[in-house]
Design a protein around this motif. Sequence first.
Motif, PDB file in Angstrom:
ATOM      1  N   ILE A  43       0.882  -1.159   0.000  1.00  0.00           N
ATOM      2  CA  ILE A  43       0.000   0.000   0.000  1.00  0.00           C
ATOM      3  C   ILE A  43       0.921   1.210   0.000  1.00  0.00           C
ATOM      4  CG2 ILE A  43      -1.872   1.196   1.193  1.00  0.00           C
ATOM      5  CD1 ILE A  43      -2.524  -1.727   0.463  1.00  0.00           C
ATOM      6  N   ALA A  44       0.770   2.085  -0.990  1.00  0.00           N
ATOM      7  CA  ALA A  44       1.661   3.245  -1.081  1.00  0.00           C
ATOM      8  C   ALA A  44       0.885   4.466  -1.551  1.00  0.00           C
ATOM      9  CB  ALA A  44       2.805   2.957  -2.050  1.00  0.00           C
ATOM     10  N   ASP A  45       1.427   5.618  -1.234  1.00  0.00           N
ATOM     11  CA  ASP A  45       0.895   6.866  -1.767  1.00  0.00           C
ATOM     12  C   ASP A  45       1.145   6.855  -3.269  1.00  0.00           C
ATOM     13  OD1 ASP A  45       0.101   9.424  -2.307  1.00  0.00           O
ATOM     14  OD2 ASP A  45       1.602  10.414  -1.052  1.00  0.00           O
ATOM     15  N   ALA A  46       0.194   7.309  -4.053  1.00  0.00           N
ATOM     16  CA  ALA A  46       0.312   7.268  -5.508  1.00  0.00           C
ATOM     17  C   ALA A  46       1.486   8.100  -6.010  1.00  0.00           C
ATOM     18  CB  ALA A  46      -0.981   7.747  -6.158  1.00  0.00           C
ATOM     19  N   ARG A  47       1.902   9.096  -5.227  1.00  0.00           N
ATOM     20  CA  ARG A  47       2.992   9.974  -5.669  1.00  0.00           C
ATOM     21  C   ARG A  47       4.365   9.410  -5.364  1.00  0.00           C
ATOM     22  NH1 ARG A  47       0.804  14.893  -2.290  1.00  0.00           N
ATOM     23  NH2 ARG A  47       0.644  13.120  -0.901  1.00  0.00           N
ATOM     24  N   SER A  48       4.466   8.394  -4.515  1.00  0.00           N
ATOM     25  CA  SER A  48       5.777   7.845  -4.169  1.00  0.00           C
ATOM     26  C   SER A  48       6.279   6.943  -5.293  1.00  0.00           C
ATOM     27  CB  SER A  48       5.704   7.078  -2.843  1.00  0.00           C
ATOM     28  OG  SER A  48       4.872   5.965  -2.976  1.00  0.00           O
ATOM     29  N   PRO A  49       7.606   6.792  -5.428  1.00  0.00           N
ATOM     30  CA  PRO A  49       8.159   5.971  -6.507  1.00  0.00           C
ATOM     31  C   PRO A  49       7.838   4.488  -6.336  1.00  0.00           C
ATOM     32  CG  PRO A  49       9.910   6.848  -5.137  1.00  0.00           C
ATOM     33  CD  PRO A  49       8.645   7.458  -4.656  1.00  0.00           C
ATOM     34  N   ARG A  50       7.976   3.734  -7.414  1.00  0.00           N
ATOM     35  CA  ARG A  50       7.600   2.319  -7.425  1.00  0.00           C
ATOM     36  C   ARG A  50       8.253   1.531  -6.302  1.00  0.00           C
ATOM     37  NH1 ARG A  50      10.140  -1.440 -11.888  1.00  0.00           N
ATOM     38  NH2 ARG A  50      11.867  -1.103 -10.483  1.00  0.00           N
ATOM     39  N   ASP A  51       9.556   1.672  -6.149  1.00  0.00           N
ATOM     40  CA  ASP A  51      10.278   0.912  -5.130  1.00  0.00           C
ATOM     41  C   ASP A  51      10.556   1.742  -3.885  1.00  0.00           C
ATOM     42  OD1 ASP A  51      10.306  -1.105  -6.998  1.00  0.00           O
ATOM     43  OD2 ASP A  51      12.288  -0.580  -7.746  1.00  0.00           O
ATOM     44  N   GLY A  52       9.916   2.897  -3.791  1.00  0.00           N
ATOM     45  CA  GLY A  52      10.195   3.808  -2.686  1.00  0.00           C
ATOM     46  C   GLY A  52       9.354   3.520  -1.460  1.00  0.00           C
ATOM     47  N   ARG A  53       9.022   4.597  -0.764  1.00  0.00           N
ATOM     48  CA  ARG A  53       8.315   4.514   0.516  1.00  0.00           C
ATOM     49  C   ARG A  53       6.934   3.897   0.341  1.00  0.00           C
ATOM     50  NH1 ARG A  53       7.374  10.094   3.267  1.00  0.00           N
ATOM     51  NH2 ARG A  53       5.813  10.135   1.649  1.00  0.00           N
ATOM     52  N   PHE A  54       6.560   3.045   1.275  1.00  0.00           N
ATOM     53  CA  PHE A  54       5.220   2.471   1.264  1.00  0.00           C
ATOM     54  C   PHE A  54       4.676   2.458   2.682  1.00  0.00           C
ATOM     55  CE2 PHE A  54       8.151  -1.083   1.637  1.00  0.00           C
ATOM     56  CZ  PHE A  54       7.616  -1.837   2.664  1.00  0.00           C
ATOM     57  N   ILE A  55       3.378   2.272   2.803  1.00  0.00           N
ATOM     58  CA  ILE A  55       2.725   2.313   4.109  1.00  0.00           C
ATOM     59  C   ILE A  55       2.730   0.939   4.762  1.00  0.00           C
ATOM     60  CG2 ILE A  55       0.537   2.795   5.269  1.00  0.00           C
ATOM     61  CD1 ILE A  55       0.023   4.808   2.930  1.00  0.00           C
ATOM     62  N   GLU A  56       2.333  -0.080   3.993  1.00  0.00           N
ATOM     63  CA  GLU A  56       2.251  -1.419   4.557  1.00  0.00           C
ATOM     64  C   GLU A  56       2.447  -2.463   3.469  1.00  0.00           C
ATOM     65  OE1 GLU A  56      -0.738  -3.990   7.435  1.00  0.00           O
ATOM     66  OE2 GLU A  56      -1.476  -2.175   6.468  1.00  0.00           O
ATOM     67  N   LYS A  57       3.082  -3.553   3.822  1.00  0.00           N
ATOM     68  CA  LYS A  57       3.260  -4.693   2.918  1.00  0.00           C
ATOM     69  C   LYS A  57       2.144  -5.695   3.198  1.00  0.00           C
ATOM     70  CE  LYS A  57       6.283  -8.588   2.196  1.00  0.00           C
ATOM     71  NZ  LYS A  57       7.429  -9.317   2.673  1.00  0.00           N
ATOM     72  N   ILE A  58       1.391  -6.075   2.159  1.00  0.00           N
ATOM     73  CA  ILE A  58       0.280  -7.007   2.377  1.00  0.00           C
ATOM     74  C   ILE A  58       0.477  -8.345   1.673  1.00  0.00           C
ATOM     75  CG2 ILE A  58      -1.381  -5.177   2.820  1.00  0.00           C
ATOM     76  CD1 ILE A  58      -2.493  -5.674  -0.002  1.00  0.00           C
ATOM     77  N   GLY A  59       1.579  -8.500   0.936  1.00  0.00           N
ATOM     78  CA  GLY A  59       1.803  -9.786   0.294  1.00  0.00           C
ATOM     79  C   GLY A  59       3.017  -9.779  -0.605  1.00  0.00           C
ATOM     80  N   THR A  60       3.204 -10.906  -1.305  1.00  0.00           N
ATOM     81  CA  THR A  60       4.325 -11.044  -2.241  1.00  0.00           C
ATOM     82  C   THR A  60       3.849 -11.724  -3.515  1.00  0.00           C
ATOM     83  OG1 THR A  60       4.953 -13.188  -1.328  1.00  0.00           O
ATOM     84  CG2 THR A  60       6.038 -11.253  -0.395  1.00  0.00           C
TER      85      THR A  60
END
Length: 121
Positions: A22-39
């Motif tokens: 889950i990431a902010d739409a403005r953050s880069p693809r591999d950048g900052r994210f809020i939460e990891k929900i899977g692989t």
Amino acid sequence: MSLKIRLARGGAKKRPYYRIVIADARSPRDGRFIEKIGTFNPLLAKDAENRVVLDTDKAKAWLEKGAQPTDRVARFLDAAGLLKREAKNNPKKGEPGEKAKERAKERAEKAAAGTEDAAAE
């Protein structure tokens, strides 16, 4: 703040491995994210049980909060039964391009001229 459920790439060169985040739409693809929900491991067979590992409870909670999945993640959520994804229809996808159409037309004209020559003899 618009939230996206998307893939973040990891792994070595030519050996991709993705985290579903889950990431902010403005953050880069591999950048900052809020939460990891899977692989997601695309190198495994399509029927392998650990190709896509998804925490369905977290995904459902984020969808209720308004997070928008990308197309690939929407496929995973549809397979998990959390989201209904409409199948896309592109009837022009299998249609040949302009140059291929021109070449086919030229071949047809040559074939027609060849049959006319054979019939004249």
